[in-house]
Design a protein around this motif. Sequence first.
Motif, PDB file in Angstrom:
ATOM      1  N   SER A  34      27.882  41.153  42.145  1.00  0.00           N
ATOM      2  CA  SER A  34      28.798  40.396  43.002  1.00  0.00           C
ATOM      3  C   SER A  34      29.592  39.458  42.100  1.00  0.00           C
ATOM      4  CB  SER A  34      28.022  39.618  44.063  1.00  0.00           C
ATOM      5  OG  SER A  34      27.258  40.502  44.874  1.00  0.00           O
ATOM      6  N   ILE A  35      30.899  39.686  42.023  1.00  0.00           N
ATOM      7  CA  ILE A  35      31.739  39.039  41.015  1.00  0.00           C
ATOM      8  C   ILE A  35      32.714  38.076  41.672  1.00  0.00           C
ATOM      9  CG2 ILE A  35      33.448  39.454  39.194  1.00  0.00           C
ATOM     10  CD1 ILE A  35      32.154  42.215  38.802  1.00  0.00           C
ATOM     11  N   ARG A  36      32.725  36.858  41.190  1.00  0.00           N
ATOM     12  CA  ARG A  36      33.664  35.840  41.670  1.00  0.00           C
ATOM     13  C   ARG A  36      34.951  35.905  40.853  1.00  0.00           C
ATOM     14  NH1 ARG A  36      34.398  30.401  39.728  1.00  0.00           N
ATOM     15  NH2 ARG A  36      35.468  29.084  41.251  1.00  0.00           N
ATOM     16  N   ARG A  37      36.075  35.896  41.542  1.00  0.00           N
ATOM     17  CA  ARG A  37      37.357  35.810  40.840  1.00  0.00           C
ATOM     18  C   ARG A  37      37.459  34.415  40.214  1.00  0.00           C
ATOM     19  NH1 ARG A  37      42.530  38.185  41.490  1.00  0.00           N
ATOM     20  NH2 ARG A  37      41.935  39.196  43.464  1.00  0.00           N
TER      21      ARG A  37
ATOM     22  N   VAL B  55      34.544  42.654  27.086  1.00  0.00           N
ATOM     23  CA  VAL B  55      33.132  42.814  27.445  1.00  0.00           C
ATOM     24  C   VAL B  55      32.681  41.591  28.232  1.00  0.00           C
ATOM     25  CG1 VAL B  55      30.784  43.109  26.574  1.00  0.00           C
ATOM     26  CG2 VAL B  55      32.694  44.219  25.396  1.00  0.00           C
ATOM     27  N   ARG B  56      32.081  41.817  29.389  1.00  0.00           N
ATOM     28  CA  ARG B  56      31.556  40.726  30.204  1.00  0.00           C
ATOM     29  C   ARG B  56      30.224  41.144  30.834  1.00  0.00           C
ATOM     30  NH1 ARG B  56      34.796  38.497  27.744  1.00  0.00           N
ATOM     31  NH2 ARG B  56      36.527  37.145  28.419  1.00  0.00           N
ATOM     32  N   CYS B  57      29.406  40.142  31.155  1.00  0.00           N
ATOM     33  CA  CYS B  57      28.112  40.380  31.797  1.00  0.00           C
ATOM     34  C   CYS B  57      28.129  39.786  33.202  1.00  0.00           C
ATOM     35  CB  CYS B  57      26.989  39.736  30.986  1.00  0.00           C
ATOM     36  SG  CYS B  57      26.887  40.300  29.278  1.00  0.00           S
ATOM     37  N   TYR B  58      27.598  40.560  34.178  1.00  0.00           N
ATOM     38  CA  TYR B  58      27.513  40.083  35.555  1.00  0.00           C
ATOM     39  C   TYR B  58      26.109  40.353  36.093  1.00  0.00           C
ATOM     40  CZ  TYR B  58      32.592  39.752  35.348  1.00  0.00           C
ATOM     41  OH  TYR B  58      33.877  39.411  34.987  1.00  0.00           O
ATOM     42  N   SER B  59      25.553  39.343  36.758  1.00  0.00           N
ATOM     43  CA  SER B  59      24.176  39.447  37.254  1.00  0.00           C
ATOM     44  C   SER B  59      24.067  40.499  38.347  1.00  0.00           C
ATOM     45  CB  SER B  59      23.710  38.103  37.819  1.00  0.00           C
ATOM     46  OG  SER B  59      23.645  37.128  36.808  1.00  0.00           O
ATOM     47  N   LEU B  60      22.963  41.222  38.332  1.00  0.00           N
ATOM     48  CA  LEU B  60      22.630  42.120  39.433  1.00  0.00           C
ATOM     49  C   LEU B  60      22.236  41.254  40.629  1.00  0.00           C
ATOM     50  CD1 LEU B  60      20.746  44.459  37.082  1.00  0.00           C
ATOM     51  CD2 LEU B  60      22.373  45.366  38.738  1.00  0.00           C
ATOM     52  N   SER B  61      22.796  41.567  41.788  1.00  0.00           N
ATOM     53  CA  SER B  61      22.599  40.695  42.954  1.00  0.00           C
ATOM     54  C   SER B  61      21.728  41.325  44.034  1.00  0.00           C
ATOM     55  CB  SER B  61      23.954  40.316  43.555  1.00  0.00           C
ATOM     56  OG  SER B  61      24.672  41.460  43.992  1.00  0.00           O
TER      57      SER B  61
ATOM     58  N   GLY C 274      40.494  34.209  35.070  1.00  0.00           N
ATOM     59  CA  GLY C 274      39.578  35.109  34.373  1.00  0.00           C
ATOM     60  C   GLY C 274      40.121  36.525  34.304  1.00  0.00           C
ATOM     61  N   ARG C 275      40.201  37.066  33.116  1.00  0.00           N
ATOM     62  CA  ARG C 275      40.820  38.385  32.941  1.00  0.00           C
ATOM     63  C   ARG C 275      39.963  39.505  33.533  1.00  0.00           C
ATOM     64  NH1 ARG C 275      41.490  38.475  26.698  1.00  0.00           N
ATOM     65  NH2 ARG C 275      39.564  37.273  26.908  1.00  0.00           N
ATOM     66  N   MET C 276      38.666  39.480  33.189  1.00  0.00           N
ATOM     67  CA  MET C 276      37.820  40.576  33.658  1.00  0.00           C
ATOM     68  C   MET C 276      37.567  40.472  35.157  1.00  0.00           C
ATOM     69  SD  MET C 276      36.234  43.343  32.631  1.00  0.00           S
ATOM     70  CE  MET C 276      35.100  43.638  31.274  1.00  0.00           C
ATOM     71  N   SER C 277      37.304  39.271  35.671  1.00  0.00           N
ATOM     72  CA  SER C 277      37.046  39.139  37.107  1.00  0.00           C
ATOM     73  C   SER C 277      38.289  39.509  37.912  1.00  0.00           C
ATOM     74  CB  SER C 277      36.600  37.720  37.442  1.00  0.00           C
ATOM     75  OG  SER C 277      37.618  36.772  37.185  1.00  0.00           O
ATOM     76  N   SER C 278      39.474  39.130  37.431  1.00  0.00           N
ATOM     77  CA  SER C 278      40.714  39.519  38.125  1.00  0.00           C
ATOM     78  C   SER C 278      40.907  41.027  38.070  1.00  0.00           C
ATOM     79  CB  SER C 278      41.915  38.814  37.486  1.00  0.00           C
ATOM     80  OG  SER C 278      41.832  37.410  37.652  1.00  0.00           O
ATOM     81  N   HIS C 279      40.544  41.617  36.943  1.00  0.00           N
ATOM     82  CA  HIS C 279      40.653  43.076  36.814  1.00  0.00           C
ATOM     83  C   HIS C 279      39.759  43.771  37.842  1.00  0.00           C
ATOM     84  CE1 HIS C 279      40.823  47.042  34.955  1.00  0.00           C
ATOM     85  NE2 HIS C 279      39.505  47.051  34.921  1.00  0.00           N
ATOM     86  N   PHE C 280      38.539  43.307  37.989  1.00  0.00           N
ATOM     87  CA  PHE C 280      37.627  43.902  38.969  1.00  0.00           C
ATOM     88  C   PHE C 280      38.188  43.763  40.384  1.00  0.00           C
ATOM     89  CE2 PHE C 280      34.297  44.437  35.850  1.00  0.00           C
ATOM     90  CZ  PHE C 280      33.469  45.388  36.392  1.00  0.00           C
TER      91      PHE C 280
END
Length: 423
Positions: free
Chosen positions: A144-147, A127-133, A159-165
């Motif tokens: 908008s997700i940074r690896r 589970v991860r949270c990412y800001s609406l951009s 980062g596991r989730m960012s790499s997955h995205f």
Amino acid sequence: MIAQIANNLFWWGGVVLLGIVTLQSLVALGGSVQRWRRDQQRRRWRDEILRSQLSLARHRPDVLSESGVAWAGWRKFRVARKELENGEQNICSFYLEPHDGKAVPTFEPGQYLTFQARLPGEDRPLVRCYSLSAAPQEAVYRVSIRRVPPPRDSELPPGRMSSHFHDHVNVGDILDVKAPGGSFTLDTTRSNPVVLLAGGVGITPMLSMLNAVAASGMDRECWLFYGVIHGDDQIMKQHLRRINAEHPNIHVRLCYSNPREDVDVLGRDYDHAERVSVALMQRLLPSNNYDFYMCGPPPMMDSLKADLKAWGVPDDRVHSEAFGPVHSKKPVKVESSAKTVDVKFVRSNKTCHWTPESGTLLDLARTHNIAVDSGCEQGDCGTCMLPIHSGDVEYQKPPGFEAEGGTCLPCVCTPQESLELDA
């Protein structure tokens, strides 16, 4: 003869008295057993009620749409677009549409989405949270997700989730998403002047705020100071330049701390060859009479907060959102009146000794390999909420998420006394 009879009477009297005492003891023991059974049953009922409340709380809507309709729990969204945003190709935007085709609720600029994904080799969903951009729109969300790279001088993975995205989430894929949440928001009903301070990928909630000011049609004074290393780190260059040119009330200032010679051109690509700082603001702003919103690496925000305070900006006019890869967060000593406290994680059957050096209860659980779901780790999303069996906690800061009675948010609290948690 009389003595014999008296002895017999005394003997039988003793037997009768012993029988009465034994009977009373058995009755008392039976009552104790019944009370113990009732207490155990009450405890089981209480735990079941707490778990039910926890489940309901975790699945309640986090925000309401303008029509009063939101979704509970996880909702399916389809990836409509995927776009790399910078020269380094380490920040990617994902445009999300509801899989069911129904409307999406609006949100407050600065809020985030919570995602859940099952990664190969992982026992539990991540589970991860990412800001609406982006500013609120009718039928689409954008994050908008940074690896996240591996930490320096460490064998930890990226980062596991960012790499997955970045590597595995593509157009057409379906994602599990919770409704927008978070208390780090810009009040769009007010017209007071604001300053937005962003470093690196901390620009994402600021983009949402900036776009909302631009779309509002209000003549609200707004400054954005956005700091990166050089041009390849920056995202949405043309968009920011266009907003700056089209809206006289909006002032975008791009700061490159290490611009590339013969590549990054002052005046074309960036405005200042320096870091975002209060000294820079003092040169450009007419006063300190603004509300300041900031998001960036912790060292940047710590420095800005200290300097804003020295400039005379009241604490209640400084708003911040911390971010950073989960694997890089280490327990930090917290202020607490307690010295050493026993914390029992009931389902894991582990009792741990907490001290202020242990950090938060979530830090303590991680140190002892006790699985606790987490998301924002700022007390805003409710992902980590746990039922309390006994004891009490104290919060290091007021959480944005309202925890149910009998529960706590271990990411932002510490034990006040001996504690039992359902984990």
